[in-house]
Design a protein around this motif. Sequence first.
Motif, PDB file in Angstrom:
ATOM      1  N   SER A 120     -19.684   0.307  29.946  1.00  0.00           N
ATOM      2  CA  SER A 120     -19.034   1.613  29.844  1.00  0.00           C
ATOM      3  C   SER A 120     -18.230   1.918  31.095  1.00  0.00           C
ATOM      4  CB  SER A 120     -20.076   2.716  29.637  1.00  0.00           C
ATOM      5  OG  SER A 120     -19.487   3.999  29.723  1.00  0.00           O
ATOM      6  N   GLU A 121     -17.022   2.410  30.926  1.00  0.00           N
ATOM      7  CA  GLU A 121     -16.227   2.843  32.066  1.00  0.00           C
ATOM      8  C   GLU A 121     -16.780   4.119  32.691  1.00  0.00           C
ATOM      9  OE1 GLU A 121     -12.253   3.295  30.761  1.00  0.00           O
ATOM     10  OE2 GLU A 121     -11.924   1.147  30.394  1.00  0.00           O
ATOM     11  N   TRP A 122     -17.613   4.833  31.972  1.00  0.00           N
ATOM     12  CA  TRP A 122     -18.085   6.144  32.430  1.00  0.00           C
ATOM     13  C   TRP A 122     -19.438   6.083  33.124  1.00  0.00           C
ATOM     14  CZ3 TRP A 122     -14.006   8.910  32.235  1.00  0.00           C
ATOM     15  CH2 TRP A 122     -13.074   8.726  31.225  1.00  0.00           C
ATOM     16  N   ILE A 147     -18.649  -3.091  33.365  1.00  0.00           N
ATOM     17  CA  ILE A 147     -17.270  -2.704  33.666  1.00  0.00           C
ATOM     18  C   ILE A 147     -17.137  -1.393  34.430  1.00  0.00           C
ATOM     19  CG2 ILE A 147     -16.326  -3.936  31.674  1.00  0.00           C
ATOM     20  CD1 ILE A 147     -16.109  -1.275  30.224  1.00  0.00           C
ATOM     21  N   GLY A 148     -18.202  -0.650  34.629  1.00  0.00           N
ATOM     22  CA  GLY A 148     -18.098   0.655  35.270  1.00  0.00           C
ATOM     23  C   GLY A 148     -19.244   0.915  36.225  1.00  0.00           C
ATOM     24  N   SER A 172     -22.881  -3.519  39.195  1.00  0.00           N
ATOM     25  CA  SER A 172     -21.658  -3.189  38.481  1.00  0.00           C
ATOM     26  C   SER A 172     -20.727  -4.384  38.490  1.00  0.00           C
ATOM     27  CB  SER A 172     -20.956  -1.981  39.116  1.00  0.00           C
ATOM     28  OG  SER A 172     -19.703  -1.753  38.517  1.00  0.00           O
ATOM     29  N   GLY A 174     -17.390  -3.872  37.452  1.00  0.00           N
ATOM     30  CA  GLY A 174     -16.053  -3.312  37.341  1.00  0.00           C
ATOM     31  C   GLY A 174     -15.191  -3.601  38.556  1.00  0.00           C
ATOM     32  N   VAL A 177     -14.366  -0.390  41.161  1.00  0.00           N
ATOM     33  CA  VAL A 177     -15.201   0.719  40.697  1.00  0.00           C
ATOM     34  C   VAL A 177     -16.467   0.742  41.533  1.00  0.00           C
ATOM     35  CG1 VAL A 177     -16.519   1.652  38.767  1.00  0.00           C
ATOM     36  CG2 VAL A 177     -14.301   0.601  38.352  1.00  0.00           C
TER      37      VAL A 177
END
Length: 402
Positions: A120-122, A147-148, A172, A174, A177
């Motif tokens: 999740s990007e969030w 990815i996040g 992580s 990402g 990020v």
Amino acid sequence: MFLNDGFAASSPSARGTVRLLGAHISGQLNCRGARLENTAGPALNADNLRVDQDVLLSNGFTASSASEQGTVRLLGAHIGSLSAGGARLTNTAGPVLDGDVLRVDRDVALDDGFTATSTSEWGTIGLAGAHIGGILACGGARLENTIGPALDLNSVRVDQDVLLDDGFDAISGGDEVAVLALAGARIAGGLRFDTDRMTRTAPGPGPLIELDGLTYSGLPRPASLPGWLTLLREHTPRYSAQPYQHLAAAYRAVGHDRDARTVLIAQRRDQIQRAGLTVAERAWGRLIGITLGYGYQPWRALLMLLATLALAVTLSVIGGHHGGLAQKPVTSAAAGCTTIDQIGVGLDLGTPLLRTGARDRCQPTDAAAGQILIIAGWILQLLAWSFATLFIAGFTSAVRKT
């Protein structure tokens, strides 16, 4: 409401496997040991839920999803406490716990082997803007995101302590990020934070933590001061003055003024390195750093002034012994200056405004040593005036420190 002790439910519905939107439970929501699955939506969809006592997602609670909406959704919910010790949550397309603007009256426990894995990007755990009235405990938790961020606590408000130690593990994958997002978080209690097991799996460098705007009470633990300065300098996405200023204030509040100065000096070094200053601004900053410790150590300029004075005296004595100084008037039979006169000439050359009168009796000759003394005198006078001016500016705080 009891969905516990082996309760199991699975669904392919985008609306959720267990759906409690806007519900009001005056006691507990007990899901200990439950197993919830969904291939298209949340496993537990409880936006705007109100629970007056505890929400229990512990004792082997497992939930899985493949939805961008999240595995467990508590957006805008208001609950008494959240206990998820030992829970296992997964999501292949979104966050595992989406609790933005969640309000918790007491503690949130995501500890004791709590495991969460997401894509999740969030963020794997999203608590942005949440308000926790007690402790946020994540000791022993393992959070992973491909990815996040692993944990999103941006703008969270916690009335007591935040515990991110005791084996806290965050990963992580990402690009660019932060693994842990704490921008704008307000922690009324202490912050216990261990970065030893916080890692990035993405290739290339990237930040571990976003701290801009974070506030907390007391000194952060358990990392040492050098460890925190390394974190701020090397593992944040960009230069920001606020984390340094808050850390310095924390050390000053407990009477550690020397450590506070160390933090503020580290801030200026990071500013020069990462703040996008012009070449002239960086050059001036480095000069002030060397000579004044960025205004926090004006004694450096005083030491340099004393070193200039010692050099001037040494050159005068050596030059005088090699025919570089002679008594006035200069004649072919003029006598050399005494050692006292030579020292006096050195004091005149190495200190601004100080005049011993030695130069009224002795002057440089036309010999090579005398010409060297003349040129050296110009340079030494310039250095002496510069260091004296810098010392006064630093001592009176005229030099900008931030």
